[in-house]
Design an enzyme around this catalytic site. Structure first.
Site, PDB file in Angstrom:
ATOM      1  N   HIS A   1     -14.914   2.157  -1.866  1.00 23.47           N
ATOM      2  CA  HIS A   1     -13.865   1.250  -1.393  1.00 23.47           C
ATOM      3  C   HIS A   1     -12.816   1.955  -0.552  1.00 23.47           C
ATOM      4  CE1 HIS A   1     -14.929  -1.519  -5.032  1.00 23.47           C
ATOM      5  NE2 HIS A   1     -15.826  -1.576  -4.074  1.00 23.47           N
TER       6      HIS A   1
ATOM      7  N   TYR B   1       0.832  -1.210   0.000  1.00 25.09           N
ATOM      8  CA  TYR B   1       0.000   0.000   0.000  1.00 25.09           C
ATOM      9  C   TYR B   1       0.868   1.262   0.000  1.00 25.09           C
ATOM     10  CZ  TYR B   1      -4.494  -2.318   0.171  1.00 25.09           C
ATOM     11  OH  TYR B   1      -5.597  -3.051  -0.181  1.00 25.09           O
TER      12      TYR B   1
ATOM     13  N   THR C   1     -14.879   0.706 -15.654  1.00 24.29           N
ATOM     14  CA  THR C   1     -14.957  -0.392 -14.700  1.00 24.29           C
ATOM     15  C   THR C   1     -15.317  -1.681 -15.428  1.00 24.29           C
ATOM     16  OG1 THR C   1     -15.978  -1.222 -12.642  1.00 24.29           O
ATOM     17  CG2 THR C   1     -17.394   0.073 -14.111  1.00 24.29           C
ATOM     18  N   SER C   2     -14.730  -2.788 -14.960  1.00 24.98           N
ATOM     19  CA  SER C   2     -15.018  -4.086 -15.591  1.00 24.98           C
ATOM     20  C   SER C   2     -16.405  -4.572 -15.183  1.00 24.98           C
ATOM     21  CB  SER C   2     -13.961  -5.111 -15.171  1.00 24.98           C
ATOM     22  OG  SER C   2     -13.883  -5.153 -13.752  1.00 24.98           O
TER      23      SER C   2
ATOM     24  N   ASN D   1     -12.534   3.697  -6.878  1.00 25.85           N
ATOM     25  CA  ASN D   1     -11.100   3.972  -6.775  1.00 25.85           C
ATOM     26  C   ASN D   1     -10.760   4.544  -5.402  1.00 25.85           C
ATOM     27  OD1 ASN D   1     -11.121   3.213  -9.435  1.00 25.85           O
ATOM     28  ND2 ASN D   1     -11.090   5.313 -10.225  1.00 25.85           N
TER      29      ASN D   1
ATOM     30  N   GLU E   1     -13.027  -1.265 -23.958  1.00 23.77           N
ATOM     31  CA  GLU E   1     -13.624  -2.557 -24.351  1.00 23.77           C
ATOM     32  C   GLU E   1     -14.920  -2.782 -23.561  1.00 23.77           C
ATOM     33  OE1 GLU E   1      -9.786  -4.190 -23.282  1.00 23.77           O
ATOM     34  OE2 GLU E   1     -10.805  -5.542 -21.865  1.00 23.77           O
TER      35      GLU E   1
ATOM     36  N   ASN F   1     -15.549   3.018 -22.131  1.00 24.29           N
ATOM     37  CA  ASN F   1     -14.555   1.970 -21.841  1.00 24.29           C
ATOM     38  C   ASN F   1     -13.944   1.588 -23.193  1.00 24.29           C
ATOM     39  OD1 ASN F   1     -13.224  -0.489 -20.991  1.00 24.29           O
ATOM     40  ND2 ASN F   1     -14.687  -0.611 -19.278  1.00 24.29           N
TER      41      ASN F   1
END
Ligand code: APR
Length: 264
Positions: free
Chosen positions: A126, A74, A197-198, A109, A224, A222
């Protein structure tokens, strides 16, 4: 650059939201910080950390089994982020916020780059890598205490427990108040904009579905397709956030400007 016809449709949805004084809700993931030089969460780890998976380090078990290693990881990530700058995507989102009185930015993030770019209403699902707390009682621990700490991880000045980053590790609960605010924002959104974001980690990944079910138009940026694209996205703007977001923001500003001029 994204398909111009789709960009037009996305701008149209934002115009309608703006004219109806609707709420614009943005959900960002690691992709929005990619052009700041920060690897996305699922990018392979490099250098010293090449042999470790982020998913193994970002856990309570990982910390307990090797506190110094996880602490140093970290520390490494915090220094990387500290040297990074918000990119054009972060700046475009801060600009967009000025156009919509009802605006919420929800991020997965922990890099603080949205705040550094000037975004005001940021919900950090998060946590934040620049905030610290103690392992046993969540006592907040200030970063400057850590500056001259010998041990790594340092010890809490209140209860002497190990200090840990104030981030959500795998298997941990998200901060309930933040999550509640994110859920209610999603349910009241007229437009939800998903950036980088996935869409594989819940509960963050369920927010676009919530917005969709409540009648929102969903736009995604994105390079993809993500796990969300086929199911909830109305307008998929394919491309990197630092190129597409400024294009979207300036097209919107231009359209709003001409509309105001024609009403003048
Ligand atoms: N612009 C926009 N998106 C990008 C860019 C870019 N330049 N480069 C990559 N991406 C996209 C990728 O295509 C991918 O869909 O960003 C996404 C990054 O996905 P992940 O690495 O899975 O990151 P994220 O979705 O934020 O992970 C969610 O999972 O592991 C947890 O807590 C961690 O917050 C993280 C959460």
């Amino acid at each position: 650059m994204p398909d111009l016809a789709i960009l037009d449709k996305a701008v149209e949805a934002l115009i309608q939201c703006h004219q109806a004084h609707g709420s614009l809700v943005v959900l960002t993931g690691a992709g929005v910080s990619k052009e700041s030089g920060i690897p996305t969460f699922r990018d392979a780890q490099t250098g010293l950390w090449a042999n470790y998976k982020a998913e193994d380090l970002a856990t309570r078990e990982g910390f307990l089994s090797n506190p110094a290693m996880v602490w140093n990881w970290y520390d490494f990530r915090r220094n990387t982020v500290w040297q990074a700058q918000p990119n054009l995507a972060h700046q475009a989102l801060a600009q967009l916020e000025t156009l919509f009185p009802a605006f919420t930015l929800i991020t997965q993030n922990i890099d603080n780059l949205h705040q550094r770019a000037g975004s005001q209403t940021v919900l950090e699902l998060h946590g934040n890598i620049f905030r610290y707390k103690c392992l046993d009682h969540n006592h907040p621990v200030s970063l400057d205490l850590l500056a001259d700490a010998e041990a790594s991880p340092p010890h809490c000045p209140v209860c002497n427990a190990w200090v840990r980053p104030d981030v959500v590790w795998f298997g941990e609960m998200l901060p309930p108040q933040v999550l509640d605010r994110a859920f209610s924002a999603a349910q009241q959104a007229s437009v939800m904009l998903i950036v980088g974001t996935s869409g594989v980690v819940h509960p963050a990944a369920s927010l676009p579905q919530l917005a969709k079910e409540a009648g929102a138009t969903v736009i995604e940026i994105n390079p993809e397709m993500s796990a969300l694209t086929p199911f909830v996205v109305d307008h998929f703007l394919q491309g990197p956030a630092a190129a597409v977001l400024p294009a979207l923001q300036s097209a919107l500003t231009l359209r709003l400007g001409t509309m105001e001029a024609s009403h003048a």
